[in-house]
Scaffold this motif. Structure first.
Motif, PDB file in Angstrom:
ATOM      1  N   VAL A  23      20.705  67.871  67.584  1.00 24.16           N
ATOM      2  CA  VAL A  23      19.850  67.895  68.791  1.00 24.16           C
ATOM      3  C   VAL A  23      19.825  69.466  69.127  1.00 24.16           C
ATOM      4  O   VAL A  23      18.649  70.149  69.525  1.00 24.16           O
ATOM      5  N   LEU A  24      20.898  70.185  68.994  1.00 27.31           N
ATOM      6  CA  LEU A  24      21.157  71.696  69.147  1.00 27.31           C
ATOM      7  C   LEU A  24      20.248  72.324  68.262  1.00 27.31           C
ATOM      8  O   LEU A  24      19.611  73.283  68.633  1.00 27.31           O
ATOM      9  N   ALA A  25      20.169  71.943  66.977  1.00 23.05           N
ATOM     10  CA  ALA A  25      19.451  72.668  66.155  1.00 23.05           C
ATOM     11  C   ALA A  25      17.913  72.385  66.318  1.00 23.05           C
ATOM     12  O   ALA A  25      17.015  73.516  66.281  1.00 23.05           O
ATOM     13  N   VAL A  26      17.450  71.401  66.841  1.00 28.10           N
ATOM     14  CA  VAL A  26      15.992  71.193  67.099  1.00 28.10           C
ATOM     15  C   VAL A  26      15.733  72.018  68.466  1.00 28.10           C
ATOM     16  O   VAL A  26      14.504  72.559  68.793  1.00 28.10           O
ATOM     17  N   LEU A  27      16.687  71.954  69.346  1.00 26.05           N
ATOM     18  CA  LEU A  27      16.176  72.581  70.594  1.00 26.05           C
ATOM     19  C   LEU A  27      16.376  74.285  70.412  1.00 26.05           C
ATOM     20  O   LEU A  27      15.718  74.962  70.976  1.00 26.05           O
ATOM     21  N   THR A  28      17.218  74.553  69.480  1.00 29.26           N
ATOM     22  CA  THR A  28      17.021  76.090  68.956  1.00 29.26           C
ATOM     23  C   THR A  28      15.935  76.482  68.595  1.00 29.26           C
ATOM     24  O   THR A  28      15.167  77.334  68.924  1.00 29.26           O
ATOM     25  N   GLY A  35      20.045  83.971  62.225  1.00 28.90           N
ATOM     26  CA  GLY A  35      19.272  85.170  61.780  1.00 28.90           C
ATOM     27  C   GLY A  35      17.886  85.317  62.306  1.00 28.90           C
ATOM     28  O   GLY A  35      17.256  86.122  62.802  1.00 28.90           O
ATOM     29  N   CYS A  36      17.379  84.144  62.497  1.00 29.52           N
ATOM     30  CA  CYS A  36      15.844  84.123  63.126  1.00 29.52           C
ATOM     31  C   CYS A  36      15.938  84.295  64.424  1.00 29.52           C
ATOM     32  O   CYS A  36      15.019  84.908  65.110  1.00 29.52           O
ATOM     33  N   ALA A  37      17.141  83.882  65.142  1.00 28.36           N
ATOM     34  CA  ALA A  37      17.053  84.190  66.690  1.00 28.36           C
ATOM     35  C   ALA A  37      17.356  85.474  66.921  1.00 28.36           C
ATOM     36  O   ALA A  37      16.627  86.214  67.800  1.00 28.36           O
ATOM     37  N   TYR A  38      18.152  86.446  66.101  1.00 30.23           N
ATOM     38  CA  TYR A  38      18.296  87.826  66.136  1.00 30.23           C
ATOM     39  C   TYR A  38      16.748  88.396  65.927  1.00 30.23           C
ATOM     40  O   TYR A  38      16.360  89.345  66.635  1.00 30.23           O
ATOM     41  N   ALA A  66      14.644  90.299  68.940  1.00 30.15           N
ATOM     42  CA  ALA A  66      14.226  91.582  68.701  1.00 30.15           C
ATOM     43  C   ALA A  66      13.048  91.916  69.041  1.00 30.15           C
ATOM     44  O   ALA A  66      12.562  93.141  69.613  1.00 30.15           O
ATOM     45  N   THR A  67      12.042  91.018  68.626  1.00 27.39           N
ATOM     46  CA  THR A  67      10.674  90.977  68.733  1.00 27.39           C
ATOM     47  C   THR A  67      10.191  90.963  70.233  1.00 27.39           C
ATOM     48  O   THR A  67       9.607  91.793  70.636  1.00 27.39           O
ATOM     49  N   TYR A  68      10.895  89.989  70.912  1.00 28.82           N
ATOM     50  CA  TYR A  68      10.710  89.837  72.249  1.00 28.82           C
ATOM     51  C   TYR A  68      10.906  91.074  72.962  1.00 28.82           C
ATOM     52  O   TYR A  68      10.257  91.374  73.786  1.00 28.82           O
ATOM     53  N   ARG A  69      12.330  91.569  72.556  1.00 26.50           N
ATOM     54  CA  ARG A  69      12.576  92.688  73.543  1.00 26.50           C
ATOM     55  C   ARG A  69      11.690  93.931  73.204  1.00 26.50           C
ATOM     56  O   ARG A  69      11.315  94.856  73.915  1.00 26.50           O
ATOM     57  N   SER A  70      11.095  94.200  72.027  1.00 28.44           N
ATOM     58  CA  SER A  70      10.131  95.192  71.854  1.00 28.44           C
ATOM     59  C   SER A  70       8.895  95.051  72.569  1.00 28.44           C
ATOM     60  O   SER A  70       8.220  96.282  72.701  1.00 28.44           O
TER      61      SER A  70
END
Length: 184
Positions: A37-42, A169-172, A176-180
Motif C-alpha cells: 500500500v505504501l509503495a502504491v501511495l508513494t 531516487g525518483c522521489a529525489y 528537485a524538479t518541483y522545487r525548480s
C-alpha cells in the motif's frame, strides 16, 4: 523536462512493482500489505507532484548535469537491449544451473542496477548512480544469500529494498524538479 520525467516515472513504476511483487513471506502478512500500500501511495504521490510541477511551468533543474537532446535513442537503446539480453539469458542460466527461484529477483536487481550505472555515462546524470549502485549491491547480496539458509529473504532484500531504493531516487528527482518550478 518531459523526457527526464518519463525516465523517472519508469523508475518509480518499476520500484512500485518490485515492492508489490516481493512483499510476501517470510514477512508478516500485515507488513507485506502495508509495504504494498505504501509503495502504491508513494507512486501516486510522485505522479501528483510531477503533474503539479508540469502545471507550474518553469525550468527544469539547472545543475551541472547537462540534459541530452534525445535520451531514448542511440546508446540508450544499446544499454536497454543489452539489459534485456542479460535479464533473459542470466535467468535462463540460473534456472539451468538449478539455482533457487528466488535468485530471479536478485538477478533482475543486479542487472537493472548495472543498467542505471551504464545510463549514467549515456545521460551524463550522476544522480542515477546512487540507485544504480544500490540495486547492484542488493542484487549481488541476494545472489549470495541464495546459497544460504537465508534464501527465503532474497525477495525482501533484492526485491522490496530495491523497490524502495528506486522510489527514493525518483522521489529525489521529482522533488528537485518541483522545487525548480517555484517562482521567486
Amino acid at each position: 523536462m518531459l523526457q527526464r520525467m518519463s525516465g523517472v516515472f519508469i523508475g518509480a513504476l518499476f520500484g512500485t512493482v518490485f515492492v508489490v511483487a516481493n512483499a510476501h513471506e517470510p514477512l508478516n502478512p500485515a507488513i507485506g500489505i502495508a509495504l504494498r500500500v505504501l509503495a502504491v501511495l508513494t507512486f501516486a504521490g510522485l505522479l501528483t507532484l510531477a503533474l503539479r510541477a508540469g502545471r507550474r511551468g518553469g525550468p527544469a533543474p539547472d545543475d551541472a548535469e547537462a540534459p541530452q537532446a534525445d535520451w531514448f535513442r542511440g546508446r540508450f537503446a544499446f544499454v536497454v537491449g543489452a539489459e534485456a539480453v542479460l535479464l533473459v539469458g542470466g535467468n535462463l542460466a540460473l534456472r539451468a544451473a538449478g539455482a533457487p527461484e528466488q535468485t530471479a529477483v536478485a538477478w533482475i536487481a543486479l542487472i537493472v542496477g548495472l543498467h542505471f550505472i551504464a545510463l549514467m555515462a549515456v545521460w551524463k546524470r550522476r544522480s542515477i548512480v546512487v540507485p544504480g549502485a544500490t540495486l547492484t549491491a542488493l542484487g549481488a547480496i541476494g545472489l549470495g544469500m541464495a546459497a544460504t539458509s537465508a534464501v527465503v529473504w532474497v525477495p525482501f532484500v533484492s526485491g522490496v529494498l530495491s523497490g524502495v531504493a528506486l522510489l527514493g531516487g525518483c522521489a529525489y528527482a521529482i522533488t528537485a524538479t518541483y522545487r525548480s518550478t517555484a517562482r521567486p
